[in-house]
Design an enzyme around this catalytic site. Structure first.
Site, PDB file in Angstrom:
ATOM      1  N   ASP A 128     -10.050   5.483  -1.903  1.00 44.12           N
ATOM      2  CA  ASP A 128      -9.012   6.159  -2.687  1.00 44.12           C
ATOM      3  C   ASP A 128      -9.695   6.871  -3.864  1.00 44.12           C
ATOM      4  O   ASP A 128     -10.927   6.871  -3.981  1.00 44.12           O
ATOM      5  CB  ASP A 128      -7.928   5.171  -3.150  1.00 44.12           C
ATOM      6  CG  ASP A 128      -8.437   4.213  -4.217  1.00 44.12           C
ATOM      7  OD1 ASP A 128      -9.659   4.187  -4.472  1.00 44.12           O
ATOM      8  OD2 ASP A 128      -7.608   3.510  -4.815  1.00 44.12           O
ATOM      9  N   TYR A 187      -6.024   6.563   4.548  1.00 44.49           N
ATOM     10  CA  TYR A 187      -6.248   5.537   3.536  1.00 44.49           C
ATOM     11  C   TYR A 187      -5.479   4.258   3.890  1.00 44.49           C
ATOM     12  O   TYR A 187      -6.033   3.154   3.911  1.00 44.49           O
ATOM     13  CB  TYR A 187      -5.829   6.041   2.135  1.00 44.49           C
ATOM     14  CG  TYR A 187      -5.714   4.873   1.200  1.00 44.49           C
ATOM     15  CD1 TYR A 187      -6.863   4.307   0.660  1.00 44.49           C
ATOM     16  CD2 TYR A 187      -4.480   4.271   0.951  1.00 44.49           C
ATOM     17  CE1 TYR A 187      -6.783   3.173  -0.126  1.00 44.49           C
ATOM     18  CE2 TYR A 187      -4.395   3.135   0.178  1.00 44.49           C
ATOM     19  CZ  TYR A 187      -5.543   2.594  -0.369  1.00 44.49           C
ATOM     20  OH  TYR A 187      -5.466   1.461  -1.120  1.00 44.49           O
ATOM     21  N   GLU A 190       0.827  -1.209   0.000  1.00 47.87           N
ATOM     22  CA  GLU A 190       0.000   0.000   0.000  1.00 47.87           C
ATOM     23  C   GLU A 190       0.863   1.261   0.000  1.00 47.87           C
ATOM     24  O   GLU A 190       0.530   2.245  -0.652  1.00 47.87           O
ATOM     25  CB  GLU A 190      -0.956   0.007   1.201  1.00 47.87           C
ATOM     26  CG  GLU A 190      -2.070  -1.019   1.094  1.00 47.87           C
ATOM     27  CD  GLU A 190      -3.008  -0.772  -0.081  1.00 47.87           C
ATOM     28  OE1 GLU A 190      -3.038   0.362  -0.590  1.00 47.87           O
ATOM     29  OE2 GLU A 190      -3.685  -1.716  -0.513  1.00 47.87           O
TER      30      GLU A 190
END
Ligand code: SF4
Length: 289
Positions: free
Chosen positions: A134, A116, A33
């Protein structure tokens, strides 16, 4: 939105990415990520595989020098991410028994982990029910749920509530819906040319039903790279990554003609802790002298 159809579509059509393989640890998900922020999947894939082979646990990365970490980050861009990831690894190894935390609030307390990423790790690393939002997800929701041509400016609370409303109560299923929404936005409901004919939510898409109205919100900023400080910082770091020894400033001066911009960028790298100056005035990656 019919999330069962969406999850079925994901099960048969999702890209086969290494960090989605069964058995991937939450650490692997966290690394993916961080790398995927601002960097395309094709460039992240080989870097992630190398990284996980070299530093399979947070404590492995914590033991590496910042210079080694910056070299391994290579050309992924935005190198502060690498340094912050190592800082997070230090905290995870020292304070969390070398295990990535699973709850969003604890994840948010780690260096470099934002709203996020914390939710993505909780959902994709631990199968938790939490909205993951996102740009791609915001666009899918704007179109499929609200019938708009694209998403407007981000609004954290509203965006999270929008996605939360789509998630079923069952935790693992909710996590599948979260990743399926992201995949749909990345592969089908793309910004410029959505492939509606291939879309699993086409029959219920509010944008389709409304006759595909044009986006009428504020214009989105266009990101450029050539000539920016980001490019110059990258060029300066390239010099230091390619040499094991500290270098004289003259070695750095050749990478960019505009001395004012060059020096401003070097200063910002020093302030960010991505470059260090040796007592004799040369420059090196942190810990590399
Ligand atoms: S039908 Fe088209 S606009 Fe609607 S969600 Fe699918 S790809 Fe996006």
């Amino acid at each position: 939105m019919d999330t069962t159809t969406l999850v079925d579509w994901y099960t048969t059509h999702a890209r086969d990415l290494p960090w989605r393989q069964p058995g991937t640890t939450a650490w692997g998900v966290l690394v993916s990520e961080i790398m995927l922020q601002q960097t395309p999947v094709a460039r992240v894939e080989p870097a992630w595989l190398d990284w996980m082979a070299r530093w399979p646990r947070p404590s492995d990365l914590a033991a590496a020098s910042p210079a080694d970490v910056l070299r391994a980050w290579g050309k992924l861009g935005y190198p502060r991410r690498a340094v912050r990831l190592r800082e997070a690894a230090v905290v995870i190894s020292l304070s969390h028994n070398d295990i990535v935390p699973s709850d969003v609030d604890t994840l948010l307390s780690l260096p470099g982990i934002g709203a996020y990423t914390a939710r993505a790790v909780a959902a994709f690393g631990y199968g938790r029910r939490c909205p993951v939002v996102d740009t791609n997800v915001r666009r899918v929701v704007a179109r499929a749920v609200h019938g708009a041509g694209d998403s407007g400016p981000a609004s954290t609370n509203r965006d999270l509530a929008d996605v939360d409303a789509l998630l079923p109560a069952d935790e693992p299923t909710a996590a599948r819906v979260s990743i399926a929404l992201m995949e749909l936005g990345a592969m089908i409901c793309t910004a410029r040319s959505p492939r509606c004919a291939d879309c699993p939510v086409y029959p219920v898409c509010a944008w389709q039903r409304a006759g595909r109205p044009a986006y009428t919100g504020p214009a989105k900023p266009v990101q450029r790279y050539a000539g920016t400080d980001r490019q110059v910082r990258g060029l300066l770091l390239d010099v230091l990554r390619d040499t094991p020894e500290p270098v004289l400033k003259a070695r750095l001066d050749v990478v960019w003609a505009d001395a004012g911009q060059r020096d401003r960028c070097l200063d910002s790298l020093l302030v960010d802790g991505l470059v260090e100056q040796t007592p004799d005035g040369r420059f090196a990656l942190p810990g590399d002298h």
